[in-house]
Write an enzyme that holds these catalytic residues in place. Structure first.
Site: not given
Lengths: 365, 365
Positions: B217, B221
């Site tokens: 994750d 980003k």
């Protein structure tokens, strides 16, 4: 970023204005056409785009500043293309022109706080003008926190239906520096007057430090935030209608005996008389594990807008995270719940202020 | 906010989607006309604006999801008015449709990270589409930090000519919570497995905690931030061309012996075997006056994009200022000099994610 061209007129070509023009001219494949410049002594309106030689071109102009004529010149272009006026001054007279420009369809972008923190009637005229179908837009990100995303964040929060519980922050770079140096949580440290003197020598204060210590700069920023909340919130708040920034409850740091000292030099010379008072505040705070910070608060729930010296635990971000002349702004909101949204960083300086202005200008593309 | 109407189609009506629709329908004098909804099982295209009864209307529809048909339906409206598609899914299949939609002049707004952190070829097609004169716009503020102003701030910085020196932050709310609890600067504290177990019980982790602890994750980003820098900077950087988020140097926290554990329950049951290892990391950090944080770094100067566990002094904002499941992002830039621009706050949750999406949608007005 190509397509439609956007005519740009710049009023105010000092530190921020010059930096803004430099950043603007550095944009690649820019849609912006810089066609007009106005300083305190001269003005220039060009049928072709101005380039990096703008300083000498302006210096060579014999035309005196004339905002009424500028309005006419820019208004004539609105039917042809978008037109933006950038006000880099801190002039009240320029601010008073915004409704005229906006009504004519000219967008106004500015770091000048005057229009948004002065007479409520001027502010109301501005909002009425931008709400008219043919009105220009107004962007003022750089009026609070320079290039920091403060106004845009606030508009996004309230404009999407969030409710502000409280905004609390250190809004003055000068006050930030002074109290970051003066109050670190220890019971002793440098004298208040010594910190102010040094801040002045470094150019962090106005020539007359009373112009910072009166808290008016913070009160103006709080007025802008409070009005932004009232104007853009989807639901009513308990915020007071501020007739101007003078209506903000502001606790000045100027000792009453020094209130009418005419010069900065004299003010600095006499400030040591009050060191004991400030020292006592620091000692008392330290005894409770706290620091002193000059903060601003906008509290739409309780209808409070105030600026003044407050105490925070040494574990609070205003104590641990701040340094230099940083601004820090905490948005306590319904959606952000127990832990606020925080924006922090340099809140003054030509480069970051110009960036805030140029960021706004890019929204017109 | 009146004037031109904007047609809105929503794909994905789960937690974030439902909240987004609620916020959208609550806007007063809104220019938005909600005309289409798509869930995993049904779709609805309406000739009139949908209202608060949307759930029952969608439930009553017998039409199956069909993104190709949706493209045709929306494309037919582009000549008449602005059209926006909001993708609230985390679907790769939906992401792959963006170039088609954008080329047709439909704007895409999304918190879905897939398109911006997956295959470089998809990302390149998106950028090419939005740069075409008739292309739609794409806004993805909510892909990083949910409603926090991260992408917009980054675009403003680099789009006005600032140079990013380094972006450093805690980008995962889950990782933030885990290490804020696990590593406070003291030499002892709760076991790592106990913290992860509690985080899972509170719903802060994915059902299988390995899906958080792998760091993907965060890598996604960072890929979005790195690509944003490369795409919008006015000058070249040394950032690597990331083929996908898998190219980010990511130090997973999954013990190698647990890498292929199929279920979350089993993973949690075996995690205590590795508590001693994590404990040792904490003790060593503490002996040096440091805490552990799982951070992401984008360093355009040295061409580095990496995610992993790093150590910070207990006086650093990552130690003092963080709490709960906050994100914190530090932008070190040329203009911000020695002290970074910092954005902090909740980086996950339906309300703040939907707010980020709606804030983007409002940019179309």
């Amino acid at each position: 970023m190509a397509a439609q061209k956007i005519y740009v007129a710049v009023v105010g070509v000092g530190l921020v204005g010059s930096e803004l023009i430099a950043q603007l001219l550095a944009l690649p494949s820019s849609p912006f056409r810089l066609i007009s410049l106005t300083s305190t002594t001269r003005t220039l309106f060009s049928s072709t785009s101005l380039t990096s030689t703008w300083k000498s071109q302006l210096a060579a102009s014999s035309d005196k500043p004339d905002l009424t004529k500028l309005s006419q010149q820019l208004s004539a272009l609105v039917s042809e293309s978008k037109v933006a006026l950038i006000d880099n001054t801190s002039s009240e007279d320029v601010a008073k022109m915004y409704p005229t420009w906006l009504k004519a369809g000219i967008s106004v972008i500015t770091p000048n706080k005057k229009a948004f923190s002065g007479d409520k009637s001027l502010y109301d005229q501005i909002i009425a003008a931008i709400r008219s179908p043919t009105g220009g837009r107004v962007y003022n990100e750089a009026t609070v926190g320079a290039g920091l995303p403060v106004i845009s964040t606030l508009k996004d929060l309230v404009g999407t239906g969030d409710k502000i519980v409280k905004i609390e922050g250190v809004f003055s770079g000068t006050m930030s520096y002074i109290f970051n140096e003066f109050s670190t949580g220890k019971s002793d440290g440098p004298a208040f007057s010594a910190v102010v003197k040094l801040a002045r020598e470094k150019g962090y204060t106005e020539p007359h430090p009373a112009d910072d210590l009166n808290g008016f700069d913070v009160a103006r920023k709080l007025t802008i935030l409070a009005r932004t909340i009232s104007t853009y919130s989807l639901s009513a708040t308990s915020l007071p209608e501020l007739d101007s920034f003078a209506a903000v409850k502001t606790a000045s740091l100027i000792p009453s005996a020094l209130e009418n000292i005419p010069t900065g030099d004299e003010f600095i010379a006499r400030l040591p008389e009050f060191d004991a008072e400030f020292n006592e505040l620091r000692t008392k705070a330290s005894q409770d594990g706290q620091v002193l910070r000059f903060v601003g608060v906008v509290d739409p729930v309780n209808g409070i807008v105030r600026a003044g010296l407050e105490r925070y635990p040494t574990t609070h971000p205003f104590a641990t995270s701040l340094g230099g002349s940083d601004n820090i702004i905490m948005f306590h909101t319904e959606r952000y719940g127990a832990r606020p949204l925080i924006v922090q960083g340099a809140g003054a300086g030509a480069a970051v202020t110009a960036m805030g202005v140029l960021g706004d200008l890019l929204k017109l593309v």
